[in-house]
Design a protein around this motif. Structure first.
Motif, short mmCIF file in Angstrom:
data_model
loop_
_atom_site.label_atom_id
_atom_site.label_comp_id
_atom_site.label_asym_id
_atom_site.label_seq_id
_atom_site.Cartn_x
_atom_site.Cartn_y
_atom_site.Cartn_z
N SER A 1 45.35 35.37 34.85
CA SER A 1 45.02 33.93 35.70
C SER A 1 46.08 34.36 36.67
O SER A 1 46.14 34.02 37.97
CB SER A 1 44.11 33.27 34.81
OG SER A 1 44.60 32.29 35.79
N ALA A 2 47.73 34.07 36.58
CA ALA A 2 48.94 33.44 36.67
C ALA A 2 49.18 34.69 37.97
O ALA A 2 49.39 35.05 38.84
CB ALA A 2 50.03 33.66 35.70
N ALA A 3 48.73 36.35 37.23
CA ALA A 3 49.50 37.59 37.12
C ALA A 3 48.62 37.88 38.86
O ALA A 3 48.74 38.49 39.51
CB ALA A 3 49.85 38.70 36.30
N ALA A 4 46.90 37.63 38.88
CA ALA A 4 46.40 37.65 39.96
C ALA A 4 46.63 37.23 41.62
O ALA A 4 47.06 36.22 41.27
CB ALA A 4 44.51 37.99 39.63
N GLU A 5 46.48 37.39 42.61
CA GLU A 5 46.20 36.88 43.34
C GLU A 5 44.96 37.53 43.80
O GLU A 5 43.65 38.47 43.78
CB GLU A 5 46.82 38.22 44.44
CG GLU A 5 46.54 37.23 46.16
CD GLU A 5 46.94 37.99 46.86
OE1 GLU A 5 47.30 37.66 48.52
OE2 GLU A 5 48.37 38.59 46.64
N TRP A 6 43.66 35.73 43.38
CA TRP A 6 42.64 36.09 43.85
C TRP A 6 41.91 35.84 45.25
O TRP A 6 42.82 34.95 46.03
CB TRP A 6 42.02 35.02 42.86
CG TRP A 6 42.44 34.85 41.92
CD1 TRP A 6 43.78 34.48 40.73
CD2 TRP A 6 41.78 35.63 40.41
NE1 TRP A 6 43.46 34.94 39.99
CE2 TRP A 6 41.91 35.20 39.24
CE3 TRP A 6 40.01 36.64 40.89
CZ2 TRP A 6 42.02 36.26 38.26
CZ3 TRP A 6 40.21 37.10 39.85
CH2 TRP A 6 41.24 36.42 38.08
N THR B 1 43.73 40.79 43.40
CA THR B 1 45.24 42.21 43.40
C THR B 1 46.15 41.72 42.36
O THR B 1 46.22 40.75 41.78
CB THR B 1 45.96 42.06 44.86
OG1 THR B 1 45.31 41.68 45.86
CG2 THR B 1 46.73 43.08 44.59
N ALA B 2 45.78 42.82 41.34
CA ALA B 2 47.13 42.80 40.23
C ALA B 2 47.82 44.04 40.34
O ALA B 2 48.01 44.94 40.78
CB ALA B 2 46.13 43.14 39.14
N ASN B 3 49.02 43.91 39.84
CA ASN B 3 50.43 44.79 40.37
C ASN B 3 50.31 45.80 41.86
O ASN B 3 49.84 46.39 41.36
CB ASN B 3 50.32 45.83 38.73
CG ASN B 3 50.56 44.81 37.27
OD1 ASN B 3 50.50 43.84 37.18
ND2 ASN B 3 49.16 45.55 36.74
N GLY B 4 49.74 45.04 42.61
CA GLY B 4 49.80 45.21 43.67
C GLY B 4 48.33 45.99 44.11
O GLY B 4 48.17 46.76 45.07
N GLU B 5 47.19 46.39 43.72
CA GLU B 5 46.88 47.24 43.38
C GLU B 5 45.38 45.88 43.19
O GLU B 5 44.87 45.22 43.00
CB GLU B 5 46.57 48.01 41.96
CG GLU B 5 44.84 48.77 42.87
CD GLU B 5 45.04 49.98 41.69
OE1 GLU B 5 43.89 50.35 40.84
OE2 GLU B 5 46.19 49.84 40.50
#
Length: 167
Positions: A72-77, A104-108
């Motif tokens: 949840s925290a690592a993603a950009e929703w 977006t997660a880990n730039g993807e």
């Protein structure tokens, strides 16, 4: 997230009118779609305990709070798209929601496409199961024609010198 902010589920309503009261427990989701929207919004807001409480006991037994918080925290929703719903009315015991969660997660950029099953337990809807939907690959029905193969039109020329010269 403030109640007057636009709801992350992209319903067009404010968080206080849409998912906020469901996540906080003030009210129950009236439909599987409303529960799906609230579950998505709980990822966006980091309130992952709602994910556990809004699921069946079988799903709760497998719930990993730390992994859910980290994701949840690592993603950009970016939003939720409801593709379709089946059943889930006032007299139904189950309902289906097909959706895409964009993030977006880990730039993807990720497009999480899922069909989720919800069941009614007492007067509450609960998340029961989800199945990822893979994008259907394009399948060629005829064999690929190589540039140096004979042209299928029957001219006797190579494909590259005949029907394939503009391709």
């Amino acid at each position: 997230m403030k109640n007057e902010d636009t709801c992350p589920c992209k319903s067009g309503k404010t968080f206080g009118e849409c998912c906020g009261p469901i996540i906080s427990g003030e009210k129950k989701a009236e439909t599987p779609e409303a529960l799906m929207r609230a579950r998505y919004s709980s990822y966006v807001t980091g309130d992952v305990l709602f994910l556990k409480s809004s699921a069946t006991e079988e799903v709760q037994a497998e719930f990993d709070e730390n992994a859910s918080k980290a994701w949840s925290a690592a993603a950009e929703w970016h939003g939720l798209e409801i593709i379709s719903t089946e059943k889930g009315g006032p007299k139904d015991k189950e309902g289906i929601v097909e959706f895409r969660a964009l993030y977006t997660a880990n730039g993807e950029f990720c497009n999480h496409h899922e069909v989720s099953k919800f069941v009614r337990q007492g007067k509450e809807w609960k998340f029961a199961d989800g199945e990822l939907v893979g994008e259907t690959p394009t399948v060629r029905e005829e064999p690929k024609i190589g540039r140096n193969d004979p042209c299928p039109c029957g001219s006797g020329k190579k494909y590259k010198k005949c029907c394939g010269k503009d391709k």
